[in-house]
Design a protein around this motif. Structure first.
Motif, short mmCIF file in Angstrom:
data_model
loop_
_atom_site.label_atom_id
_atom_site.label_comp_id
_atom_site.label_asym_id
_atom_site.label_seq_id
_atom_site.Cartn_x
_atom_site.Cartn_y
_atom_site.Cartn_z
N PHE A 91 4.21 2.96 14.31
CA PHE A 91 4.27 2.86 12.84
C PHE A 91 5.71 2.89 12.35
O PHE A 91 6.10 2.09 11.49
CB PHE A 91 3.46 4.00 12.22
CG PHE A 91 3.58 4.08 10.73
CD1 PHE A 91 3.22 3.01 9.93
CD2 PHE A 91 4.05 5.24 10.12
CE1 PHE A 91 3.33 3.08 8.54
CE2 PHE A 91 4.15 5.33 8.74
CZ PHE A 91 3.79 4.24 7.96
N ALA A 92 6.51 3.81 12.89
CA ALA A 92 7.92 3.90 12.49
C ALA A 92 8.66 2.61 12.82
O ALA A 92 9.49 2.14 12.02
CB ALA A 92 8.59 5.09 13.18
N GLY A 93 8.37 2.03 13.98
CA GLY A 93 9.00 0.77 14.36
C GLY A 93 8.55 -0.38 13.47
O GLY A 93 9.36 -1.22 13.05
N ALA A 94 7.24 -0.41 13.15
CA ALA A 94 6.69 -1.49 12.33
C ALA A 94 7.29 -1.49 10.93
O ALA A 94 7.68 -2.54 10.41
CB ALA A 94 5.17 -1.35 12.25
N ILE A 112 -2.00 12.61 2.47
CA ILE A 112 -0.88 11.99 1.74
C ILE A 112 -0.65 10.56 2.25
O ILE A 112 -0.47 9.63 1.45
CB ILE A 112 0.39 12.83 1.89
CG1 ILE A 112 0.26 14.15 1.11
CG2 ILE A 112 1.61 12.06 1.39
CD1 ILE A 112 1.39 15.12 1.34
N MET A 113 -0.69 10.38 3.56
CA MET A 113 -0.49 9.05 4.14
C MET A 113 -1.58 8.09 3.67
O MET A 113 -1.31 6.91 3.41
CB MET A 113 -0.47 9.13 5.66
CG MET A 113 0.77 9.79 6.23
SD MET A 113 0.87 9.63 8.02
CE MET A 113 1.20 7.87 8.19
N VAL A 114 -2.82 8.58 3.57
CA VAL A 114 -3.93 7.72 3.14
C VAL A 114 -3.77 7.34 1.67
O VAL A 114 -3.92 6.16 1.31
CB VAL A 114 -5.28 8.44 3.35
CG1 VAL A 114 -6.41 7.59 2.78
CG2 VAL A 114 -5.53 8.68 4.83
N VAL A 115 -3.48 8.32 0.83
CA VAL A 115 -3.34 8.05 -0.61
C VAL A 115 -2.19 7.07 -0.86
O VAL A 115 -2.30 6.15 -1.68
CB VAL A 115 -3.11 9.37 -1.38
CG1 VAL A 115 -2.74 9.09 -2.83
CG2 VAL A 115 -4.36 10.25 -1.32
N VAL A 116 -1.08 7.26 -0.14
CA VAL A 116 0.06 6.36 -0.29
C VAL A 116 -0.32 4.95 0.17
O VAL A 116 0.05 3.96 -0.47
CB VAL A 116 1.27 6.89 0.52
CG1 VAL A 116 2.37 5.84 0.57
CG2 VAL A 116 1.81 8.17 -0.11
N LEU A 117 -1.08 4.84 1.26
CA LEU A 117 -1.52 3.54 1.74
C LEU A 117 -2.38 2.83 0.70
O LEU A 117 -2.17 1.65 0.40
CB LEU A 117 -2.31 3.70 3.04
CG LEU A 117 -3.02 2.44 3.57
CD1 LEU A 117 -2.00 1.36 3.91
CD2 LEU A 117 -3.88 2.77 4.78
N ILE A 118 -3.35 3.55 0.15
CA ILE A 118 -4.22 2.96 -0.87
C ILE A 118 -3.41 2.52 -2.09
O ILE A 118 -3.59 1.41 -2.62
CB ILE A 118 -5.33 3.95 -1.28
CG1 ILE A 118 -6.28 4.20 -0.10
CG2 ILE A 118 -6.11 3.42 -2.48
CD1 ILE A 118 -7.31 5.28 -0.36
N GLY A 119 -2.50 3.41 -2.53
CA GLY A 119 -1.66 3.08 -3.68
C GLY A 119 -0.81 1.84 -3.42
O GLY A 119 -0.65 0.97 -4.29
N PRO A 156 7.21 -0.15 -4.54
CA PRO A 156 7.18 1.29 -4.25
C PRO A 156 7.42 1.62 -2.79
O PRO A 156 7.67 2.77 -2.46
CB PRO A 156 5.76 1.69 -4.68
CG PRO A 156 4.95 0.44 -4.53
CD PRO A 156 5.89 -0.67 -4.92
N LEU A 157 7.35 0.61 -1.91
CA LEU A 157 7.53 0.88 -0.49
C LEU A 157 8.92 1.41 -0.18
O LEU A 157 9.10 2.16 0.77
CB LEU A 157 7.26 -0.39 0.33
CG LEU A 157 7.15 -0.19 1.85
CD1 LEU A 157 6.02 0.77 2.19
CD2 LEU A 157 6.95 -1.53 2.56
N LEU A 210 10.99 8.63 1.48
CA LEU A 210 10.28 9.92 1.61
C LEU A 210 9.71 10.08 3.02
O LEU A 210 9.74 11.18 3.59
CB LEU A 210 9.17 10.02 0.57
CG LEU A 210 9.64 10.04 -0.90
CD1 LEU A 210 8.44 10.01 -1.83
CD2 LEU A 210 10.51 11.25 -1.17
N LEU A 211 9.18 9.00 3.57
CA LEU A 211 8.62 9.04 4.92
C LEU A 211 9.69 9.38 5.95
O LEU A 211 9.46 10.17 6.87
CB LEU A 211 7.98 7.70 5.25
CG LEU A 211 7.30 7.60 6.63
CD1 LEU A 211 6.07 8.51 6.68
CD2 LEU A 211 6.91 6.16 6.92
N ASN A 212 10.88 8.80 5.77
CA ASN A 212 11.98 9.12 6.68
C ASN A 212 12.32 10.61 6.62
O ASN A 212 12.56 11.25 7.65
CB ASN A 212 13.22 8.30 6.30
CG ASN A 212 13.09 6.84 6.71
OD1 ASN A 212 12.43 6.51 7.68
ND2 ASN A 212 13.71 5.96 5.94
N GLY A 213 12.35 11.15 5.41
CA GLY A 213 12.61 12.58 5.26
C GLY A 213 11.56 13.42 5.96
O GLY A 213 11.89 14.42 6.63
#
Length: 330
Positions: free
Chosen positions: A45-48, A183-190, A218-219, A225-228
């Motif tokens: 995922f991080a690579g993608a 959080i990952m799911v909600v962000v994905l849906i958003g 928003p990505l 934030l994901l990097n942090g």
């Protein structure tokens, strides 16, 4: 956007991508240490997302009236393919973390992602959608078909996200794993809802409005934030043991047993494996048959996603004191 705000935007984007490169490096190190499906999924995922963000930035940074048509076509096509791979990797990492690949139907999502990207790219090429950065096509049956394909794929991912939320609420008690996954799911849906808006914009907005809409993608913020979060996660895991003292072997076994839901007997067998004992010696110590020991060993390998004693001992040796504290606080 004026030139000053455009330059600021580009600098922010570049900074986030550089930070993403650091994050990717850390996840690769963590994957090399942990060697399990969870960290493999995180690394993919991080690579993608890193490759997609880099390509997406180059695509829209270089696009313009003076950009050669073949460059426009190549960059947008590649960006679309990487977007599809990113979304699939996003769903996959969530499914792996909550151990719900079968319930989510991960294999079918991968198949549908492949069908989507192939069909949408063929239609886009046929309709001349990539002839300019406006991404516009003439009204007709082809445009309607492409719109339906795009929105069905967005709907598929949103449904998968909702399914993940349902599984999280049903199977997991409140805790760090549930909160992070949610959080990952909600962000994905958003994000997929924003993608639906972006698709709508490419169909109906004017060329002048597209870059302004793209600027509020928003990505970019999500990726920062994901990097942090990943950097903090790496710090907590501390796979290089930079800040920590060595964990006692018996405590490390306790962490592994808790992490992978080992039974009490499997934990005892694992402890003996970590001490370098053979199946015959373990059977004598625990007063059970050697065949029973073999069954426990195979179960341990299956649960911990390892294939040998060397791998499981390696996994035990890499347990950090932070992980020990986390287990002790439960």
């Amino acid at each position: 956007m004026n030139s000053i705000s455009n330059n600021i935007y580009n600098l922010i984007y570049i900074a986030v991508i550089i930070l993403g490169g650091v994050t990717l490096t850390l996840t690769i190190i963590l994957r090399a240490k942990e060697r399990d499906r969870q960290h493999s999924a995180i690394c993919i995922f991080a690579g993608a997302i890193f490759v997609y963000m880099l390509t997406d930035f180059l695509t829209y940074y270089f696009l313009g009236e003076d950009a050669p048509g073949d460059v426009v076509f190549a960059l947008i096509t590649l960006s679309d393919i990487l977007f599809c791979f990113l979304v699939t990797a996003w769903v996959n990492v969530i499914a792996v973390l909550i151990r719900a690949e079968n319930e989510i139907g991960m294999k079918w999502i991968m198949v549908m992602s492949a069908v989507y990207i192939i069909s949408s790219e063929i239609l886009s090429v046929e309709l001349g959608r990539y002839d300019s950065y406006a991404l516009l096509v003439e009204n007709g049956a082809g445009k309607t078909a492409l719109q339906i394909i795009n929105e069905l794929y967005v709907l598929l991912i949103i449904i998968a996200g909702i399914r993940c939320l349902y599984i999280l609420v049903r199977k997991y008690e409140k805790g760090s794993t549930r909160n992070a996954s949610m959080i990952m799911v909600v962000v994905l849906i958003g994000y997929m809802l924003w993608v639906a808006y972006w698709d709508y914009s490419t169909w109906y907005k004017t060329e002048e409005n597209l870059l302004d809409i793209y600027a509020v993608d928003p990505l970019i913020l999500m990726y920062a934030l994901l990097n942090g979060f990943f950097i903090y996660y790496f710090y907590k895991k501390d796979p290089l043991h930079i800040t920590e003292s060595q964990v006692a072997p018996e405590d490390a076994v306790e962490v592994i047993a808790a992490r992978y839901d080992l039974t009490e007997r499997e934990k005892e067998v694992l402890d003996h494996i970590n001490r370098g004992k053979s199946n015959k010696q373990i059977a004598a110590e625990l007063s059970i048959s050697e065949n029973t020991v073999k069954r426990h060993v195979n179960s341990i390998f299956r649960k911990t996603e390892t294939q040998s004693r060397h791998e499981i001992v390696f996994k035990i040796s890499n347990i950090s004191t932070n992980e020990l504290k986390s287990v002790s606080s439960r």
